[in-house]
Design a protein around this motif. Structure first.
Motif, mmCIF file in Angstrom:
data_model
loop_
_atom_site.group_PDB
_atom_site.id
_atom_site.type_symbol
_atom_site.label_atom_id
_atom_site.label_comp_id
_atom_site.label_asym_id
_atom_site.label_seq_id
_atom_site.Cartn_x
_atom_site.Cartn_y
_atom_site.Cartn_z
ATOM 1 N N ALA A 187 0.842 -1.201 0.000
ATOM 2 C CA ALA A 187 0.000 0.000 0.000
ATOM 3 C C ALA A 187 0.878 1.253 0.000
ATOM 4 C CB ALA A 187 -0.934 -0.007 1.202
ATOM 5 N N LEU A 188 1.947 1.218 0.790
ATOM 6 C CA LEU A 188 2.856 2.369 0.832
ATOM 7 C C LEU A 188 3.546 2.561 -0.516
ATOM 8 C CD1 LEU A 188 4.433 2.024 4.399
ATOM 9 C CD2 LEU A 188 3.013 3.914 3.583
ATOM 10 N N ARG A 189 3.910 1.465 -1.185
ATOM 11 C CA ARG A 189 4.547 1.588 -2.501
ATOM 12 C C ARG A 189 3.587 2.264 -3.489
ATOM 13 N NH1 ARG A 189 4.892 -2.658 -7.135
ATOM 14 N NH2 ARG A 189 6.039 -1.466 -8.666
ATOM 15 N N ARG A 190 2.328 1.851 -3.465
ATOM 16 C CA ARG A 190 1.364 2.456 -4.397
ATOM 17 C C ARG A 190 1.159 3.939 -4.096
ATOM 18 N NH1 ARG A 190 -3.205 -2.326 -5.260
ATOM 19 N NH2 ARG A 190 -1.707 -3.964 -5.759
ATOM 20 N N LEU A 191 1.086 4.267 -2.810
ATOM 21 C CA LEU A 191 0.920 5.676 -2.447
ATOM 22 C C LEU A 191 2.163 6.474 -2.815
ATOM 23 C CD1 LEU A 191 -0.881 5.098 0.951
ATOM 24 C CD2 LEU A 191 -1.857 6.207 -1.074
ATOM 25 N N ARG B 121 -6.506 0.499 1.371
ATOM 26 C CA ARG B 121 -5.715 -0.714 1.654
ATOM 27 C C ARG B 121 -4.747 -0.487 2.795
ATOM 28 N NH1 ARG B 121 -5.846 -1.575 -4.226
ATOM 29 N NH2 ARG B 121 -7.655 -2.922 -4.413
ATOM 30 N N LEU B 122 -4.152 0.710 2.818
ATOM 31 C CA LEU B 122 -3.221 1.010 3.915
ATOM 32 C C LEU B 122 -3.975 1.004 5.243
ATOM 33 C CD1 LEU B 122 -0.406 1.748 4.888
ATOM 34 C CD2 LEU B 122 -0.933 4.154 4.440
ATOM 35 N N GLU B 123 -5.142 1.636 5.249
ATOM 36 C CA GLU B 123 -5.955 1.679 6.478
ATOM 37 C C GLU B 123 -6.256 0.252 6.971
ATOM 38 O OE1 GLU B 123 -6.880 4.626 7.773
ATOM 39 O OE2 GLU B 123 -8.334 4.051 9.297
ATOM 40 N N ALA B 143 10.619 3.108 8.277
ATOM 41 C CA ALA B 143 11.484 2.168 7.554
ATOM 42 C C ALA B 143 10.777 1.630 6.310
ATOM 43 C CB ALA B 143 11.889 1.011 8.479
ATOM 44 N N TYR B 144 9.516 1.270 6.464
ATOM 45 C CA TYR B 144 8.752 0.756 5.327
ATOM 46 C C TYR B 144 8.527 1.842 4.275
ATOM 47 C CZ TYR B 144 7.756 -3.912 7.045
ATOM 48 O OH TYR B 144 7.884 -5.218 7.428
ATOM 49 N N ALA B 145 8.210 3.033 4.738
ATOM 50 C CA ALA B 145 7.932 4.119 3.799
ATOM 51 C C ALA B 145 9.181 4.500 3.011
ATOM 52 C CB ALA B 145 7.389 5.332 4.559
ATOM 53 N N ALA B 150 11.792 4.586 -2.187
ATOM 54 C CA ALA B 150 12.957 4.294 -3.033
ATOM 55 C C ALA B 150 12.526 3.487 -4.260
ATOM 56 C CB ALA B 150 14.003 3.524 -2.233
ATOM 57 N N VAL B 151 11.691 2.491 -4.044
ATOM 58 C CA VAL B 151 11.206 1.662 -5.151
ATOM 59 C C VAL B 151 10.342 2.504 -6.097
ATOM 60 C CG1 VAL B 151 9.637 -0.228 -5.719
ATOM 61 C CG2 VAL B 151 11.365 -0.539 -3.958
ATOM 62 N N ALA B 152 9.470 3.320 -5.529
ATOM 63 C CA ALA B 152 8.579 4.146 -6.352
ATOM 64 C C ALA B 152 9.374 5.142 -7.195
ATOM 65 C CB ALA B 152 7.580 4.887 -5.467
ATOM 66 N N ARG B 153 10.414 5.726 -6.617
ATOM 67 C CA ARG B 153 11.249 6.669 -7.379
ATOM 68 C C ARG B 153 11.897 5.936 -8.540
ATOM 69 N NH1 ARG B 153 11.015 11.459 -5.422
ATOM 70 N NH2 ARG B 153 11.042 11.882 -3.191
ATOM 71 N N TYR B 154 12.315 4.707 -8.297
ATOM 72 C CA TYR B 154 12.891 3.924 -9.393
ATOM 73 C C TYR B 154 11.824 3.623 -10.449
ATOM 74 C CZ TYR B 154 15.441 0.794 -12.207
ATOM 75 O OH TYR B 154 16.041 0.249 -13.300
#
Lengths: 209, 209
Positions: A187-191, B121-123, B143-145, B150-154
């Motif tokens: 969920a965090l990745r999508r956000l 979904r996060l909720e 840590a998760y965020a 990092a993945v999203a920026r990629y």
């Protein structure tokens, strides 16, 4: 706390037929028999019910997978990671060798069991990405692996800490953490994607909050 | 390439009944009619079949969800991320507000649509973690965020690059990338956990590979 089935349902939010189904399937231990037609339940049943619902609703596990995950919390911490991973969805492809996945973990320098269920899932996931023509180069894998390792170091560090403090059973933490933190990460990745998209491809002041 | 249904099945590895089902459901466009009882298929059908199989087998999508994801690849890039996220499993809880998730993204400083499916979904994921008593503090979320960002920026960086080069359609990349890279990330996280466990709780030379 000593409650009847109907109160257990009211407390937990699960329906009576659902609770009876879990009792039959062994996902919930039997209550204490108080008469031929009555049993009593306690706080441990409420907690177990919460756990089962979380695994099914959020983790997306089948009833069979929940059984395996619960069984995994009974073994030693050494085996717990592997057992938990094997029990979790999605379904694993047949036994290895997983050539592509092996190359990836060796390049990363990770010491893992190369015949594990997680290796099978990585192999399958890589094949799927390639089959539709999406990019899958070392740079991409490196970016994903770095993020995965950062999260894993946090996960395992916290588990170790908890074990030292005896706050949460370490095995339970690892097994449940694997399945229940995954939806948080996704969920965090999508956000984060939405956020980064907004930064890069600004849609103008009309959509500002 | 012009092939009959039987050859399409042989080429793609999908069974004839499966392909007929996809044709009926509209997941696969009809072939070119060559006689009352024959149609011809081409390379585009092989590619679409691969994509549908990947979404179902690896992404774990239902046929209905595949339809929505394929429809999402038809819209503009601005809407693609949100549409794709909404179409992807797991099922989304009812409409917001998502108080806990909103607090998290505001603390992170992420500008996102707070009524989106990903917020739901996060909720849900946060509630599940809390309900079973697993830790969920700011340090863990941070840590998760960080990993997710990092993945999203990629992800978004590559999509932008691809669009510039015209190599892959940017919308297709975002939509398919969301669902098909997720299993890669999760498999890597599980392998990273095993690796870090091995480092921390060394099991002695007996288990060395």
């Amino acid at each position: 706390m000593r409650v009847r089935l109907s109160e257990l349902a009211a407390t937990s939010g699960a329906s009576i037929p659902t609770i009876k189904f879990y009792l039959r399937e062994g996902l919930l231990p039997p209550g204490r028999t108080v008469s031929a037609r009555q049993a009593e339940y306690d706080e441990s049943h409420v907690e177990r019910l919460r756990l089962v619902r979380a695994l099914i609703d959020v983790g997306g596990l089948s009833v069979a997978a929940v059984k395996e995950v619960l069984a995994a919390t009974q073994v030693g911490v050494d085996e717990a990671v592997g057992t938990a991973h094997a029990a979790l969805p999605p379904g694993v492809p047949g036994p290895g060798p997983f050539a592509r996945a092996s190359r990836v973990v060796r390049d990363l320098g990770w010491a893992v069991d190369e015949s594990s269920a997680a290796m099978g899932r990585l192999e399958q996931a890589l094949a799927a990405v390639e089959s539709v023509g999406l990019p899958l180069d070392d740079e991409l894998l490196g970016a994903y692996a770095s993020a995965a390792l950062a999260v894993a170091r946090y996960d395992v560090g916290s588990a170790a800490q908890d074990r030292a403090q005896g706050a949460v059973d370490a095995v339970t933490y690892v097994v449940l953490g694997t399945v229940l933190y995954e939806p948080v990460l996704l969920a965090l990745r999508r956000l984060a994607q939405s956020h980064v998209y907004g930064e890069r491809f600004s849609r103008g002041p009309g959509t500002a909050s």
